[in-house]
Design a protein around this motif. Structure first.
Motif, PDB file in Angstrom:
ATOM      1  N   UNK A  54       0.859  -1.264   0.001  1.00 52.91           N
ATOM      2  CA  UNK A  54       0.078  -0.213   0.118  1.00 52.91           C
ATOM      3  C   UNK A  54       0.811   1.185   0.093  1.00 52.91           C
ATOM      4  N   UNK A  55       0.352   2.120  -0.565  1.00 54.47           N
ATOM      5  CA  UNK A  55       1.027   3.617  -0.476  1.00 54.47           C
ATOM      6  C   UNK A  55       0.158   4.504   0.546  1.00 54.47           C
ATOM      7  N   UNK A  56       1.461   5.011   1.219  1.00 57.11           N
ATOM      8  CA  UNK A  56       0.752   6.115   2.266  1.00 57.11           C
ATOM      9  C   UNK A  56       0.273   7.412   1.732  1.00 57.11           C
ATOM     10  N   UNK A  57      -0.959   7.799   1.905  1.00 57.72           N
ATOM     11  CA  UNK A  57      -1.704   9.086   1.390  1.00 57.72           C
ATOM     12  C   UNK A  57      -1.883  10.069   2.359  1.00 57.72           C
ATOM     13  N   UNK A  58      -2.178   9.643   3.618  1.00 53.61           N
ATOM     14  CA  UNK A  58      -2.280  10.562   4.569  1.00 53.61           C
ATOM     15  C   UNK A  58      -1.794   9.951   5.810  1.00 53.61           C
ATOM     16  N   UNK A  59      -1.233  11.147   6.921  1.00 57.44           N
ATOM     17  CA  UNK A  59      -0.874  10.675   8.216  1.00 57.44           C
ATOM     18  C   UNK A  59      -1.583  11.517   9.009  1.00 57.44           C
ATOM     19  N   UNK A  60      -2.516  11.030   9.540  1.00 59.10           N
ATOM     20  CA  UNK A  60      -3.714  11.812  10.604  1.00 59.10           C
ATOM     21  C   UNK A  60      -3.043  11.733  11.920  1.00 59.10           C
ATOM     22  N   UNK A  61      -2.040  12.297  12.291  1.00 60.17           N
ATOM     23  CA  UNK A  61      -1.461  12.157  13.588  1.00 60.17           C
ATOM     24  C   UNK A  61      -0.836  13.684  14.094  1.00 60.17           C
ATOM     25  N   UNK A  99      -2.867  -3.565  15.718  1.00 59.94           N
ATOM     26  CA  UNK A  99      -1.265  -3.317  15.357  1.00 59.94           C
ATOM     27  C   UNK A  99      -1.057  -4.008  13.926  1.00 59.94           C
ATOM     28  N   UNK A 100      -0.078  -3.623  13.470  1.00 59.54           N
ATOM     29  CA  UNK A 100       0.538  -4.005  12.103  1.00 59.54           C
ATOM     30  C   UNK A 100       1.868  -4.091  12.166  1.00 59.54           C
ATOM     31  N   UNK A 149      13.686  -2.640   6.155  1.00 62.44           N
ATOM     32  CA  UNK A 149      13.280  -2.391   7.383  1.00 62.44           C
ATOM     33  C   UNK A 149      12.136  -2.817   7.780  1.00 62.44           C
ATOM     34  N   UNK A 150      11.824  -3.250   9.163  1.00 60.16           N
ATOM     35  CA  UNK A 150      10.592  -3.785   9.668  1.00 60.16           C
ATOM     36  C   UNK A 150      10.118  -3.102  11.065  1.00 60.16           C
ATOM     37  N   UNK A 151       9.059  -2.546  11.213  1.00 57.40           N
ATOM     38  CA  UNK A 151       8.581  -2.123  12.611  1.00 57.40           C
ATOM     39  C   UNK A 151       7.182  -2.338  12.874  1.00 57.40           C
ATOM     40  N   UNK A 152       6.980  -2.276  14.000  1.00 59.06           N
ATOM     41  CA  UNK A 152       5.389  -2.499  14.425  1.00 59.06           C
ATOM     42  C   UNK A 152       4.837  -1.284  14.540  1.00 59.06           C
ATOM     43  N   UNK A 153       3.540  -0.759  14.395  1.00 61.98           N
ATOM     44  CA  UNK A 153       2.682   0.118  14.474  1.00 61.98           C
ATOM     45  C   UNK A 153       1.512  -0.215  15.325  1.00 61.98           C
ATOM     46  N   UNK A 154       1.289   0.387  16.514  1.00 68.04           N
ATOM     47  CA  UNK A 154       0.067   0.107  17.165  1.00 68.04           C
ATOM     48  C   UNK A 154      -1.127   0.268  16.600  1.00 68.04           C
ATOM     49  N   UNK A 155      -2.324  -0.137  17.105  1.00 73.01           N
ATOM     50  CA  UNK A 155      -3.596  -0.128  16.357  1.00 73.01           C
ATOM     51  C   UNK A 155      -4.064   1.076  16.181  1.00 73.01           C
ATOM     52  N   UNK A 156      -3.952   1.957  17.128  1.00 74.20           N
ATOM     53  CA  UNK A 156      -4.632   3.544  17.083  1.00 74.20           C
ATOM     54  C   UNK A 156      -3.927   4.220  16.134  1.00 74.20           C
ATOM     55  N   UNK A 157      -2.627   4.005  16.028  1.00 72.47           N
ATOM     56  CA  UNK A 157      -1.680   4.961  15.061  1.00 72.47           C
ATOM     57  C   UNK A 157      -1.962   4.112  13.600  1.00 72.47           C
ATOM     58  N   UNK A 158      -2.227   2.941  13.318  1.00 76.57           N
ATOM     59  CA  UNK A 158      -2.326   2.170  12.203  1.00 76.57           C
ATOM     60  C   UNK A 158      -3.601   2.843  11.503  1.00 76.57           C
TER      61      UNK A 158
END
Length: 75
Positions: free
Chosen positions: A12-19, A48-49, A56-65
């Motif tokens: 997937x391509x990131x289109x927006x970061x709502x953070x 999370x994912x 590079x690999x890293x985890x993202x928590x569910x709320x952030x994902x």
């Protein structure tokens, strides 16, 4: 669609970061920025994912994902 909804092995391509700004800065440092192509490698606990950007690999928590909006990348 958001990253929390992305299936395993999907690209997937990131289109927006709502953070907030500080979180967006940290994600940019990791390479998770608008335009980046990510691959979901596995599901983590509580929505999370684990994502891969290149080698590079890293985890993202569910709320952030759920706040990272993506679009599918077709092969």
């Amino acid at each position: 669609m958001n990253l929390a909804q992305s299936p395993v092995d999907a690209r997937a391509r990131v289109v927006d970061l709502d953070t907030e700004q500080s979180m967006r800065l940290r994600m940019n440092e990791l390479g998770l920025r608008v335009g980046a192509v990510v691959r979901v490698t596995q599901r983590a606990a509580f929505g999370g994912r684990v994502v891969a950007i290149g080698a590079q690999r890293f985890a993202v928590d569910g709320q952030t994902a759920a706040r990272i909006h993506v679009e599918p990348v077709l092969p």
